[in-house]
Design a protein around this motif. Structure first.
Motif, PDB file in Angstrom:
ATOM      1  N   GLU B 139      85.359  20.573   2.662  1.00 56.75           N
ATOM      2  CA  GLU B 139      86.908  21.223   2.311  1.00 56.75           C
ATOM      3  C   GLU B 139      87.697  20.646   2.220  1.00 56.75           C
ATOM      4  N   ARG B 140      88.379  19.667   3.312  1.00 57.21           N
ATOM      5  CA  ARG B 140      89.519  18.808   2.845  1.00 57.21           C
ATOM      6  C   ARG B 140      89.159  16.954   2.235  1.00 57.21           C
ATOM      7  N   VAL B 141      89.873  17.394   0.988  1.00 61.74           N
ATOM      8  CA  VAL B 141      89.341  15.649   0.256  1.00 61.74           C
ATOM      9  C   VAL B 141      89.446  15.016   1.260  1.00 61.74           C
ATOM     10  N   ALA B 142      88.428  14.390   0.792  1.00 62.92           N
ATOM     11  CA  ALA B 142      87.457  12.766   1.825  1.00 62.92           C
ATOM     12  C   ALA B 142      87.633  12.844   2.959  1.00 62.92           C
TER      13      ALA B 142
END
Lengths: 349, 445
Positions: B139-142
């Motif tokens: 989910e969290r970008v990067a």
């Protein structure tokens, strides 16, 4: 609050019009179904927080008696919301001083105190974009420096602010100034790709001030309206890291020919009394002008903003909720507190 | 900020008059002070309520009311009770008796899960194990990239999948990968959330089912406020934690959240993290932490860190000078260079009783490399007589010193001011006039 900026080049008039208070979420909602969904989720999240916090407050006022039990309950609710002992005590003292005779009068007096506490700083803020300054908006590109301790959600906040301004027709450039944390640059670049905006980045471990400086050049060259400068999260009690941040600010001043138009402190709503210490330290080193309260979609209340407003006079400008780009909303002191004290739907009138 | 608890209590008792004995009402007045101190440290108000009730019971049951030093007695009871809640001894990380040690790391957004996975990987590798880090946060970008970068930094392999898949399935394949590559520890990063919603709860439960973890570590940000109890309880109930890891303890937070979390979950605190570098993963010492929550500093850790850096003998010397308040420029110079070796000055000041509340801490903490270098030059340009007796430094001597050290008279004056400040602090700490007295008795020195 207005999302105030000057376009670098003429654009369709409706995009330039400054927004009225509280219209941002609505404006986004009209864009497309995706954004309707975003706005809906944001509202639902805010609603959840309101219910858990303010729901408790309202039930306290249900009884008509003003007795020690009521004061004690109010004290626990405010302290339980991270408002802090001192602010809670002085708030309740001021309410007591109005000599309320009914629980309803207590409610009204407490509402006034809470609203005033949050509105006072908004009225005197010196931020050129969101503050209460007379006259023209800052010349393009306007620049927002984003700071905060580790893990408050600075990079995500920048992604959302960029999205918000992009929705309003602004051309945005972001500076990947977090050159410390692993993959922070990639994180911002991924946001840039998602939104189709330019992200100025150097290598990990590079000089954050240089990235910020380059972003100003790049924004000018590309005719951009807004620059959001990300910075590495840092604990506010580490002097060397705070000095480094002050340097980023100085370099921005040199490149921009003026101080950053806003310095936004990103604060995690779950933070306790340490939030005060954070706000103080960041204000000391980079002159914070505004606060964004993130992670408000949990049950955390973020009551520390009352203390920050009282002691440092810093206004809260935005709240962040979920994980989507649209999960951002302008902070409204009056409606925030109103919701805080409103009777629940099921209650008798 | 308010002063250390013992000072506040002494103040309370002074206000109550200098009678030798105190009444139960006096005791309640004192306990109100304790309550405020704990609330200001972010201990949850319900936890505080129970805590105060227990302290009161113990205080009434013992000789506090008859004691001639009631403030010390109460601080001592509060301290004991704190240590009890915090857990008497620190618990080491559990390892699988045979096969692969499986560690799940979970917590809310921004608490520092991914970084902790890197730190644990580094520690296990140093202990001679062969860890594999696993990314399951899509989910969290990067988030995956972050773990990959960390893996590269510590030279530990990272298992990740490009295409989004349920965390449990990713973990299953990661375990197979571990078996294939001969890794004997798997550390699984998980998705964060702001609050534990049903989705994440299900995801974590499925993950735990699949992994059958040796340890389930719940990560808690030390700066968390009242909400810490709910966060910890929800995670513990959803996925049965086995331990707590407290992050960002190098901030100036009093860390009352740790007390809240211990009280509601009863889980041992396995580690604390105290710095940006990946090495900054430390064991938890409840006795030392109690002092921090009360704003009384952490002398034991300070001395321990000093001991590591300087060796026993030198520490004794410094400690003795600190205690005696005899402190000339020569000592100042020695101390400045020791400080340089010991690292972060602000962090150290936090550990010194009575100093954690100091307003101008940041100013003192600004003792950086450049200053140390300059200070060294200035002091070395003095005669021995001047170093031992700075009072003889008149204008002409100062000018000579400035010339000799390549600085200005203003620099020399500034250094002398700083020296005087430091000396004053030393005297305050050793004189017992300030709040350190009670703590010193507690610690037995």
């Amino acid at each position: 609050m207005r999302l105030f900026w000057r376009k670098s080049q003429p654009a369709e008039p409706e995009a330039v019009a400054p927004l009225e208070e509280g219209t941002v979420a609505v404006a986004i909602a009209e864009e497309s179904t995706d954004e309707v969904e975003d706005a809906r989720r944001t509202e639902a999240a805010i609603e959840r927080t309101k219910r858990s916090w303010f729901g408790r407050l309202t039930s306290v006022f249900r009884g008509a008696q003003v007795d020690e039990a009521l004061w004690e309950q109010l004290e626990e609710i405010l302290i339980g919301a991270d408002t802090g002992v001192q602010v809670t005590m002085s708030l309740l003292d001021r309410v007591r001083a109005t000599k309320p005779r009914t629980a309803e009068e207590v409610r009204a007096a407490l509402r006034d105190e809470l609203v005033q506490l949050l509105e006072r700083p908004a009225a005197v803020s010196r931020g050129r974009l969101w503050g209460n300054v007379e006259g023209d908006p800052p010349p393009a590109p306007a620049l927002v420096l984003v700071v905060g301790v580790n893990g408050t959600g600075k990079t995500t906040a920048i992604g959302r602010l960029a999205y918000l301004y992009q929705q309003q027709g602004a051309r945005v450039v972001c500076a990947a100034g977090d050159t410390f944390r692993a993959a922070a640059i990639e994180q911002l670049q991924a946001w840039g790709k998602r939104l189709g905006i330019d992200v100025i980045a150097h290598q990990q471990g590079g000089d954050a001030a240089a990235v910020a400086f380059d972003s100003i050049d790049a924004a000018r060259a590309r005719g951009a309206d807004m620059i959001f400068v990300d910075t590495a999260g840092r604990l506010h009690n580490k002097q060397n890291l705070m000095d480094e941040l002050a340097k980023v600010r100085r370099v921005i001043e040199r490149g921009l020919g003026r101080s950053p138009d806003e310095v936004l402190l990103v604060l995690d709503a779950t933070t306790g009394q340490n939030g005060m210490s954070q706000a103080r330290a960041f204000t000391d080193s980079v002159e914070v002008t505004a606060v964004m309260l993130t992670k408000l979609d949990g049950t955390a209340k973020g009551g520390i903003v009352f203390a920050i407003a009282e002691e440092l006079g810093l206004p809260v400008r935005f709240i962040g909720t979920g994980q989507e780009p649209g999960d951002i909303a302008p902070f409204e002191a009056a409606s925030f507190v109103d919701a805080l004290l409103a009777e629940p739907v099921t209650a008798d009138a | 900020m308010l002063d250390a608890l013992s000072e506040r209590l002494q103040g309370t008792f002074r206000r109550l008059g200098s009678r030798g004995r105190i009444s139960e009402e006096d005791l309640d007045a004192a306990l109100r002070e304790v309550r405020v101190a704990l609330l200001e440290a972010d201990v949850n108000f319900k936890v505080v309520r129970d805590f105060i009730a227990r302290v009161r019971e113990r205080a009434v049951g013992t000789e506090v009311l008859k004691s001639i030093t009631p403030a010390q007695q109460i601080v001592s009871i509060v301290n004991d009770e704190l240590v009890e809640v915090l857990g008497k001894d620190s618990k080491p990380l559990e390892k699988a008796k045979s096969g692969i040690t499986r560690i799940l790391v979970c917590g809310i957004k921004g608490s520092g899960k991914t970084t902790l996975v890197g730190r644990l990987g580094m520690r296990l590798k140093r202990e001679g194990m062969k860890p594999l880090l696993v990314a399951t946060d899509f989910e969290r970008v990067a988030a995956t990239e972050q773990l990959q970068v960390l893996g590269r930094q510590i030279d530990v392999p990272v298992y990740f999948e490009e295409r989004e898949a349920p965390a449990a399935e990713v973990a299953k394949r990661a375990l197979r990968e571990a078996e294939r590559t001969g890794a004997n520890a798997v550390i699984v990063d998980t998705r964060g959330a702001v609050a534990l919603d049903d989705d994440l709860m299900d995801e974590l439960a499925a993950l735990a089912d699949e992994v059958d973890p040796t340890e389930v570590l719940i990560v808690v940000d030390a700066m968390t406020g009242q909400e810490a109890v709910n966060i910890a309880r929800e995670f513990d109930e959803a996925i049965e934690g086995t331990g707590i890891v407290v992050t960002k303890l190098d901030s100036d937070t009093r860390g009352g959240a740790v007390l809240s979390v211990r009280e509601v979950t009863g889980l041992p605190v396995k580690f604390i993290t105290t710095g940006e570098r990946l090495e900054a993963l430390e064991d938890f010492h409840p006795d030392r932490f109690a002092g921090r929550v009360l704003g009384m500093g952490d002398v034991v850790t300070l001395v321990e860190r000093a001991r590591e850096q300087m060796g026993e003998q030198q520490v004794e010397q410094v400690a003795q000078r600190m205690r005696s308040g005899q402190f000339d420029l020569e000592d100042f110079l020695t101390q400045l260079s020791q400080v340089k070796q010991m690292g972060n000055m602000a962090g150290m000041l936090d550990m010194i009783p009575g100093l954690s509340q100091l307003k101008d801490k940041a100013q003192i903490a600004a003792v950086n490399e450049a200053f140390l270098k300059q200070a060294e030059a200035i002091i070395q340009s003095m005669t021995l007589q001047e170093r031992h007796n700075p009072d003889i430094l008149n204008g002409s001597r100062r000018r000579r010193i400035a010339l000799g050290s390549g600085t200005t008279a203003a620099d020399v004056n500034r250094l002398l001011n700083q020296y005087r400040e430091a000396k004053k602090l030393m005297q305050m700490m050793s004189g017992g006039g300030r709040g350190a007295g009670g703590l010193r008795r507690l610690l037995g020195f």
